[in-house]
Design an enzyme around this catalytic site. Structure first.
Site, PDB file in Angstrom:
ATOM      1  N   ASP A 169       5.442  -6.060  39.025  1.00  0.00           N
ATOM      2  CA  ASP A 169       5.651  -5.820  40.449  1.00  0.00           C
ATOM      3  C   ASP A 169       5.030  -6.928  41.289  1.00  0.00           C
ATOM      4  O   ASP A 169       5.646  -7.442  42.237  1.00  0.00           O
ATOM      5  CB  ASP A 169       5.049  -4.464  40.817  1.00  0.00           C
ATOM      6  CG  ASP A 169       5.786  -3.789  41.957  1.00  0.00           C
ATOM      7  OD1 ASP A 169       6.929  -4.182  42.232  1.00  0.00           O
ATOM      8  OD2 ASP A 169       5.226  -2.863  42.570  1.00  0.00           O
ATOM      9  N   ASP A 206       7.803   3.315  41.938  1.00  0.00           N
ATOM     10  CA  ASP A 206       6.501   3.619  42.520  1.00  0.00           C
ATOM     11  C   ASP A 206       6.188   5.111  42.458  1.00  0.00           C
ATOM     12  O   ASP A 206       5.060   5.517  42.756  1.00  0.00           O
ATOM     13  CB  ASP A 206       6.450   3.136  43.971  1.00  0.00           C
ATOM     14  CG  ASP A 206       6.738   1.649  44.085  1.00  0.00           C
ATOM     15  OD1 ASP A 206       6.345   0.911  43.158  1.00  0.00           O
ATOM     16  OD2 ASP A 206       7.369   1.231  45.071  1.00  0.00           O
TER      17      ASP A 206
END
Length: 570
Positions: A357, A419
């Site tokens: 990420d 997420d």
């Protein structure tokens, strides 16, 4: 001292860069001179180095818009004979620099300049000397918005240019926070409870016909590596071939979300007192198991919801509600299906995706020609996309505050499914460990609270930096450190790390012990009579499918379930 001074200068430069980027979007308020429809705001892209715009609409001058789009305003011959005194000319883009256009407009008395662009809006640039010479604002307006202005208000309009300040935090973040934390908590609790129930009932279900399809998938290190490689490859392919692959992602989302919605709603439908009859005997795939009518209707409903979203996915007014509902169902279904067997596996997965990420958000801007983050570019949709489609693998809520950013660039706030799912798998593991060591769900509650705190930190970073953030940068440390630290404090880190707290033959729950103390049926009766399912405090999603093997004793037409219970098998 020298190092501290260098860091201070770097921080100051970074803050200046943030301010400049944050002020590039503005608004133009358009009102009709004839008293028609009330005013409407349109997006403009401007460079504050030419001239600053007022932050308050009440302080902006309402001036006549002069339609001069038949000219590109590149030479004095393009100027009208009467000039642009106290007007804001609207001219076409092309053939010369922004400086040449705005210099001619300012020399003829214009109070500002709007340039129509049929291409992607870019900030009108210049050099320091040109900035000092020009005292009127210059901005770009899209050709689509110009057509809407003329269609809505006609040609006789007045405009005011202004740039309201961006709010630090939009109220829609509260909605996203509730949805994300609620999904993680519910999914983790559901997945953990389901796994524990399956362990208790395992000795009774080894030969069950639905055993294989009910088993969760344990994530191994090899699977983690393959998954991350696939994620990287897909993200890069989407960056270069977005217009072709976006429809593949939309199709996958429709299929997966309808399956997830079915899985979430089936326990509720199973409680309905009607629709227990089954369809007739047949040899069709899936239907040969003779599902209950109510479960078949539920499947059709879930497919219909997914199709409706697929058809109207670009309706900004309400389609986001369907997308969020389908997305939450997809996340719950994934948390139920995918299982991390040890804290070691949790740590490996979360750390690898943490690096993934951060790399694609903060490092890739230095590797791309446009200087944009690959992750943010793909998540929000490339600006040069011909399809204008958006990836559906996000929770999205429209901005509730009026701002240039909401009007121009990103009218929605987004939170990716990753997420939610990645920390959610750790929350599910914590819940399973809680039940096995009888810790009153302290790990589950602590990890869920840590996820909420990490999400709040993400929102704070987003508000301060005014740019897309890798949420896992904040979520992974919060959840991993909290759960690992709690295990260390309770002196259970060894069991927590290896998953050895999960006993091979766990103690029977109270409902199972009560059943064992009652009269036991004869072995011959056990071989000839169907077993009645034991009551349970833990809802078992797999029993919600309402599907049983074909019953040779039941008639071929629609008949009640032989056992008379939801989801029971003959």
């Amino acid at each position: 001292m020298a190092a501290a001074a260098a860091l201070a200068r770097l921080a100051a430069a970074f803050l200046l860069l943030m301010v400049q980027v944050a002020c590039e979007y503005g608004m133009v308020r358009v009102v009709s001179e004839t008293g028609g429809p009330r005013g409407k705001d349109y997006c403009i892209l401007y460079n504050p180095q030419w001239a600053h715009l007022p932050h308050d609409l009440s302080k902006a001058s309402l001036l006549q818009l002069r339609d001069w789009t038949s000219s590109v305003l590149c030479s004095p011959a393009d100027l009208p004979a009467t000039g642009f005194s106290n007007q804001i000319p609207l001219v076409a883009r092309g053939n010369c620099t922004f400086y040449e256009k705005v210099r001619l407009a300012q020399g003829s008395g214009a109070r500002g300049l709007l340039i129509v662009s049929k291409e992607t809006l870019v900030p009108p640039g210049g050099n320091k000397t040109q900035y000092e010479e020009i005292g009127i604002p210059v901005a770009l307006l899209s050709h689509k918005d110009v057509l809407d202005v003329f269609k809505t208000f006609g040609r006789a309009v007045r405009v005011a240019l202004y740039a309201p300040s961006e709010p630090l935090l939009d109220y829609n973040m509260v909605i996203i926070f509730i949805m994300a934390v609620g999904t993680v908590a519910l999914g983790g609790y559901w997945a953990g409870s389901r796994d524990v129930k399956r362990r208790y009932m395992k000795h009774k279900r080894d030969d069950g016909p639905d055993k294989q399809e009910d088993e969760a998938v344990d994530v191994t290190p090899v699977m983690t590596c393959v998954f991350v490689v696939m994620c990287c490859s897909m993200l890069v392919l989407l960056y270069f071939f977005y217009d072709h692959l976006v429809y593949v992602i939309i199709g996958i989302f429709c299929l997966a979300s309808s399956t997830g919605l079915y899985s979430c709603l089936s326990p509720l439908v199973q409680r309905l007192p009607f629709g227990k009859c089954r369809i007739w005997d047949n040899s069709l795939p899936y239907f040969h198991k003779r599902p209950q009518v109510r479960m078949l209707l539920l499947a059709l409903f879930c497919v219909a919801v997914s199709v409706v979203w697929g058809v109207f996915r670009n309706e900004d007014q309400w389609a986001w509600v369907l997308q969020d509902a389908l997305g939450i169902a997809f996340c719950l279904y994934t948390l139920k299906t995918i299982r991390l067997p040890t804290f070691k596996a949790c740590t490996l997965l979360l750390l690898v995706l943490f690096v993934y990420d951060v790399f694609f958000v903060f490092i890739t801007p230095f590797l791309t020609k446009s200087g944009n983050s690959i992750m943010v570019e793909v998540a929000t949709g490339p600006t040069n996309s011909a399809t204008r489609e958006k990836l559906p693998m996000v929770l999205k809520v429209p901005r509730l505050n009026a701002s240039p950013l909401a009007l121009c660039d990103r009218p929605f706030s987004l939170l990716g499914f990753g997420d939610i799912l990645v920390p959610g798998l750790l929350v599910a593991y914590c819940h399973r460990f809680d039940v096995q060591v009888q810790s009153s769900r302290v790990y589950f509650v602590a990890c869920t609270v840590a996820y909420g705190i990490g999400l709040l930190v993400t929102f704070m970073a987003l508000a301060l930096m005014q740019r897309g953030q890798p949420a896992l940068l904040y979520l992974v440390p919060c959840t991993l450190i909290t759960s690992g630290g709690l295990a260390l404090w309770r002196r259970e880190l060894g069991m927590f790390w290896t998953g050895s707290g999960f006993a091979k033959d766990p103690p029977q729950p109270s409902w199972a012990l009560a059943s064992a103390e009652g009269p036991q049926p004869l072995r011959d009766a056990e071989a000839t009579q169907p077993q009645q399912p034991q009551p349970s405090e833990l809802a078992e999603p797999e029993d919600a499918a309402g599907v049983s093997p074909q019953d040779p004793t039941s008639p071929a037409h629609c008949a009640p379930d032989p056992a008379g219970l939801p989801g029971a098998s003959a």
